[in-house]
Each structure stands twice: as structure tokens, then as C-alpha cells.
Design a protein around this motif. Structure first.
Motif, mmCIF file in Angstrom:
data_model
loop_
_atom_site.group_PDB
_atom_site.id
_atom_site.type_symbol
_atom_site.label_atom_id
_atom_site.label_comp_id
_atom_site.label_asym_id
_atom_site.label_seq_id
_atom_site.Cartn_x
_atom_site.Cartn_y
_atom_site.Cartn_z
ATOM 1 N N LEU A 163 0.831 -1.207 0.000
ATOM 2 C CA LEU A 163 0.000 0.000 0.000
ATOM 3 C C LEU A 163 0.866 1.258 0.000
ATOM 4 O O LEU A 163 0.545 2.250 -0.656
ATOM 5 C CB LEU A 163 -0.931 0.014 1.213
ATOM 6 C CG LEU A 163 -1.911 -1.152 1.370
ATOM 7 C CD1 LEU A 163 -2.811 -0.926 2.578
ATOM 8 C CD2 LEU A 163 -2.745 -1.340 0.123
ATOM 9 N N ALA A 164 2.002 1.178 0.719
ATOM 10 C CA ALA A 164 2.903 2.332 0.800
ATOM 11 C C ALA A 164 3.743 2.501 -0.461
ATOM 12 O O ALA A 164 4.290 3.577 -0.711
ATOM 13 C CB ALA A 164 3.822 2.182 2.015
ATOM 14 N N GLY A 165 3.879 1.446 -1.256
ATOM 15 C CA GLY A 165 4.688 1.514 -2.471
ATOM 16 C C GLY A 165 6.086 0.977 -2.307
ATOM 17 O O GLY A 165 6.900 1.043 -3.238
ATOM 18 N N GLY B 10 3.013 1.281 -10.271
ATOM 19 C CA GLY B 10 4.132 2.080 -10.772
ATOM 20 C C GLY B 10 4.297 3.435 -10.117
ATOM 21 O O GLY B 10 5.249 4.164 -10.440
ATOM 22 N N VAL B 11 3.415 3.803 -9.189
ATOM 23 C CA VAL B 11 3.535 5.093 -8.494
ATOM 24 C C VAL B 11 4.495 4.915 -7.316
ATOM 25 O O VAL B 11 4.231 4.105 -6.420
ATOM 26 C CB VAL B 11 2.166 5.590 -7.992
ATOM 27 C CG1 VAL B 11 2.317 6.931 -7.260
ATOM 28 C CG2 VAL B 11 1.177 5.705 -9.141
ATOM 29 N N PRO B 12 5.632 5.644 -7.276
ATOM 30 C CA PRO B 12 6.603 5.468 -6.202
ATOM 31 C C PRO B 12 6.068 5.980 -4.868
ATOM 32 O O PRO B 12 5.118 6.778 -4.840
ATOM 33 C CB PRO B 12 7.798 6.311 -6.669
ATOM 34 C CG PRO B 12 7.205 7.343 -7.574
ATOM 35 C CD PRO B 12 6.049 6.679 -8.245
ATOM 36 N N ARG C 42 2.853 9.095 -3.645
ATOM 37 C CA ARG C 42 1.541 8.656 -3.174
ATOM 38 C C ARG C 42 1.069 9.552 -2.028
ATOM 39 O O ARG C 42 1.880 9.956 -1.190
ATOM 40 C CB ARG C 42 1.601 7.194 -2.685
ATOM 41 C CG ARG C 42 2.031 6.221 -3.757
ATOM 42 C CD ARG C 42 1.956 4.779 -3.276
ATOM 43 N NE ARG C 42 2.403 3.867 -4.319
ATOM 44 C CZ ARG C 42 2.078 2.591 -4.411
ATOM 45 N NH1 ARG C 42 1.265 2.055 -3.518
ATOM 46 N NH2 ARG C 42 2.529 1.841 -5.398
ATOM 47 N N PRO C 43 -0.244 9.849 -1.959
ATOM 48 C CA PRO C 43 -0.768 10.632 -0.832
ATOM 49 C C PRO C 43 -0.937 9.761 0.410
ATOM 50 O O PRO C 43 -1.989 9.718 1.049
ATOM 51 C CB PRO C 43 -2.115 11.128 -1.366
ATOM 52 C CG PRO C 43 -2.546 10.054 -2.306
ATOM 53 C CD PRO C 43 -1.284 9.504 -2.932
ATOM 54 N N VAL C 44 0.132 9.044 0.713
ATOM 55 C CA VAL C 44 0.137 8.037 1.772
ATOM 56 C C VAL C 44 1.376 8.270 2.627
ATOM 57 O O VAL C 44 2.447 8.607 2.101
ATOM 58 C CB VAL C 44 0.188 6.603 1.171
ATOM 59 C CG1 VAL C 44 0.329 5.563 2.256
ATOM 60 C CG2 VAL C 44 -1.042 6.336 0.319
ATOM 61 N N HIS C 45 1.245 8.123 3.928
ATOM 62 C CA HIS C 45 2.420 8.195 4.800
ATOM 63 C C HIS C 45 2.424 6.959 5.688
ATOM 64 O O HIS C 45 1.370 6.494 6.114
ATOM 65 C CB HIS C 45 2.401 9.459 5.663
ATOM 66 C CG HIS C 45 3.734 9.777 6.274
ATOM 67 N ND1 HIS C 45 4.594 10.703 5.749
ATOM 68 C CD2 HIS C 45 4.360 9.248 7.348
ATOM 69 C CE1 HIS C 45 5.689 10.753 6.487
ATOM 70 N NE2 HIS C 45 5.569 9.879 7.462
#
Length: 359
Positions: A46-48, A66-68, A72-75
Motif C-alpha cells: 500500500l505504501a509503495g 508504478g507510483v513510487p 503517493r498521498p500516503v504516509h
């Protein structure tokens, strides 16, 4: 967050197996399971930090393939907190904003807002080693929230705290999440932590999701013997359905010496082999035989006093040990106990308290 058929292979080892689930905006969702069940691997995807071997992950409808991680709007908040020891509390929080395209004044305002949110403004100039474990946990949380992520991933966030501090911090986390509205996904092996924090829980085993539901659904209505045993304590008995009576399912349970009445499960057919599971707190202990069908005599073999309650281990004539809890409602010495070692007692339970499992 929507996960569709996600699997992860490390060589020939399959860490995650065909997981599909949806997490709603503003929800606190827990991935619960033992070591090696795949929950942290799923969180890292989920975090990449890991790419799925199969399946897709969507955030707000956008495919994350493929989104690094940094895009991502993720922490992700790590178990170790990963604070910089040479930086102050305020600078640790500000570090998360280093690459944000915001001005100096806005950055300072965001840091002050986060300090107020986690109630650490008086400690802004201290270093991590000068504050407590619970305060360090809140610094890591403030740093994660400073970037205003859509999704915050928490990997065993309270594992480093002692029991009393962990209980206190659970409620602080719930309060902060409610005020910010950020979606939380929490990985934990602690059943009580998941039940306290989460709106919904996914119980994982061997890379698979075994059940998803609210804490009440998971605890009171488990869908398998594994989930029933993993969430809380149970005593499990082999049983067989023999019929129905007055809205109850009738079971033959040899270890309990005969017929048991349980809440009806419409899908069960007569003659079907089943598992009857009983939770310790659902059993009543008495010196005299109670009225009703579900009553069984036994001998108190072990007794443990925990203050607020006592745990009794009672051996039945069949040789099976049954655990039962009794609340110590009265203040007093040993005389206030329901029973003592080697006492003969009766166990009873309501049909609605019995958990009937087909797998």
C-alpha cells in the motif's frame, strides 16, 4: 483504498494470497494476525515499498501501479518511529514538510498545529531522548500527519509501549484520528489493540484474509474456528447437529456429556459435524445446579486471581478442561470467590452465548 486480488510472491513463497478489500474514507481499519501472516507485506505494498505480484491497488479511484512511495498521498509510520535523535521535536515534525511546496511561514504554522494536535507544544525544543516513549510515538504521528496524507499506515504503532501507556495511547490515537478525519490502516498482532482502535478488522492467516467485520462481529460471530480462537479465548468441542427445538439448534456434544442447546444457525443440517466454542466470560459458575439444559458439573482444578476477575479451569467428567471467568464484584478476601480449588461446581450458559462453527 480498494485492493483487488492482490498477491505477493518472494521466490516460491507466497506472502499474500488473493486479498481483496475496501477501506472507506475516514475509517480506522486494522490488519490483524500473527507473525508471518502477510499483514506487514500488504501494508508495504500500500505504501509503495513493494510491488504486487498480481492484483491492483486503487486510492481515490487511481491505480497505484508504478507510483513510487514519495508520489503517493500516503504516509507510513514505522514501529521504531524513526525519529532523528539530533533534531528537536519541532524539527522532526518539520522534516516531513521539507519537500513540500509551501512557504516558510506556512511550514511553521503547520508544525505549531501538529504540536497542538498531539499536545506536545511545551516539548517542541526537546530531543527525542528527553521525552517519554508515548511522547515519541506522538511526535512520529505528528510528523506523519503534517503532510496531510489521505491515508496513514501504522505498523505496530504501540508495540514499544508498556501496557498501561499503550492503553492510554490507544484512546489518544482514536481522538486524533477523529479530529483529523485521516483514514488509518493499522497493522497489529494485538487483538485488544485492534478491537479498541478499529472500526473494522481484517483477520489474516497465511497470507489470506479469513474474516472482515466490526470488532463485535469478529468477536461474537466468528466464521471459523481459527478466527474464534485468535480473537479472545475459547474452549472448543466436537459436536453434531441433532435437530431443532423452540428456535434453538440442538447439538450432541460428547465432551459435555450430552445435549446442548445453541442459537440456531439456519444453514446447518441435521447430522452435520460442527464445532461448539464457548468463551470463558460467557460461562456462569455456581455451587448449585442451575435451571436449564446447558448445565454441566465439574471440579475446580486451577484458579488465578487477577483483581477485577478470576479465571477458573474446571475439569469435566470427560477429562476436558474448560476455562471460565467470574467477575470479582465484591471487595474481600478469598471468601468472596465463587469457588476454591477442588470444589465441585456447575457451569452453565445461555444458548445465545454458544458459538457454532462449521469450519
Amino acid at each position: 483504498m480498494r485492493i483487488e486480488g492482490v498477491s505477493k510472491l518472494f521466490g516460491s513463497f507466497q506472502a499474500v494470497r488473493d486479498v481483496s478489500l475496501t477501506v472507506s474514507k475516514g475509517e480506522v481499519f486494522a490488519l490483524l494476525g500473527g507473525s508471518g501472516c502477510g499483514k506487514t507485506t500488504l501494508l508495504r505494498m500500500l505504501a509503495g515499498f513493494e510491488e504486487p505480484s498480481a492484483g491492483r491497488i486503487f486510492l481515490d479511484g487511481r491505480d497505484m501501479a508504478g507510483v513510487p512511495p514519495w508520489s503517493r498521498p500516503v504516509h507510513m509510520m514505522f514501529q521504531s518511529y524513526a525519529l532523528f535523535p539530533h533534531m528537536t521535536v519541532a524539527k522532526n515534525i518539520a522534516y516531513g514538510l521539507k519537500h513540500e511546496s509551501i512557504g516558510k511561514d506556512e511550514r511553521a504554522a503547520r508544525v505549531r498545529e501538529m504540536l497542538d494536535l498531539v499536545q506536545l507544544a511545551p516539548f517542541a525544543d526537546r530531543k527525542p531522548h528527553q521525552i517519554s516513549g508515548g511522547q515519541r510515538q506522538r511526535v512520529a504521528l505528528a510528523r506523519a500527519l503534517a503532510r496531510q496524507p489521505k491515508l496513514l499506515l501504522l505498523d505496530e504503532p504501540l508495540a514499544a509501549l508498556d501496557k498501561k501507556l499503550r492503553e492510554h495511547t490507544q484512546f489518544e490515537l482514536m481522538s486524533i484520528q477523529a479530529r483529523t478525519g485521516v483514514t488509518f490502516i493499522v497493522v497489529t498482532h494485538d487483538q485488544e489493540e485492534a478491537m479498541t482502535l478499529a472500526d473494522r478488522i481484517a483477520v489474516m492467516d497465511k497470507g489470506q484474509v479469513r474474516q472482515i467485520g466490526s470488532p463485535t462481529e469478529i468477536y461474537e460471530f466468528p466464521n471459523s474456528r481459527f478466527v474464534a480462537g485468535f480473537i479472545g479465548s475459547i474452549t472448543a468441542f466436537e459436536a453434531r447437529a441433532t435437530g431443532r427445538d423452540g428456535g434453538n439448534l440442538l447439538l450432541d456434544v460428547p465432551a459435555l456429556g450430552g445435549r446442548v442447546a445453541a442459537r440456531d444457525v439456519p444453514a446447518v443440517i441435521e447430522g452435520q459435524p460442527l464445532t461448539l466454542a464457548l468463551r470463558p466470560e460467557k460461562l456462569r459458575i455456581s455451587k448449585d445446579r442451575p435451571a436449564g439444559a446447558n448445565a454441566f458439573e465439574g471440579l475446580v482444578k486451577d484458579l488465578a486471581y487477577f483483581g477485577k476477575d478470576s479465571l477458573y479451569r474446571i475439569v469435566l467428567p470427560s477429562g476436558v478442561l474448560v476455562a471460565a471467568h467470574a467477575v470479582n464484584a465484591r471487595r474481600g478476601d478469598e471468601g468472596a470467590r465463587v469457588a476454591d480449588w477442588d470444589d465441585r461446581v456447575w457451569l452453565s450458559f445461555d444458548p445465545a452465548a454458544a458459538i457454532v462453527l462449521a469450519e
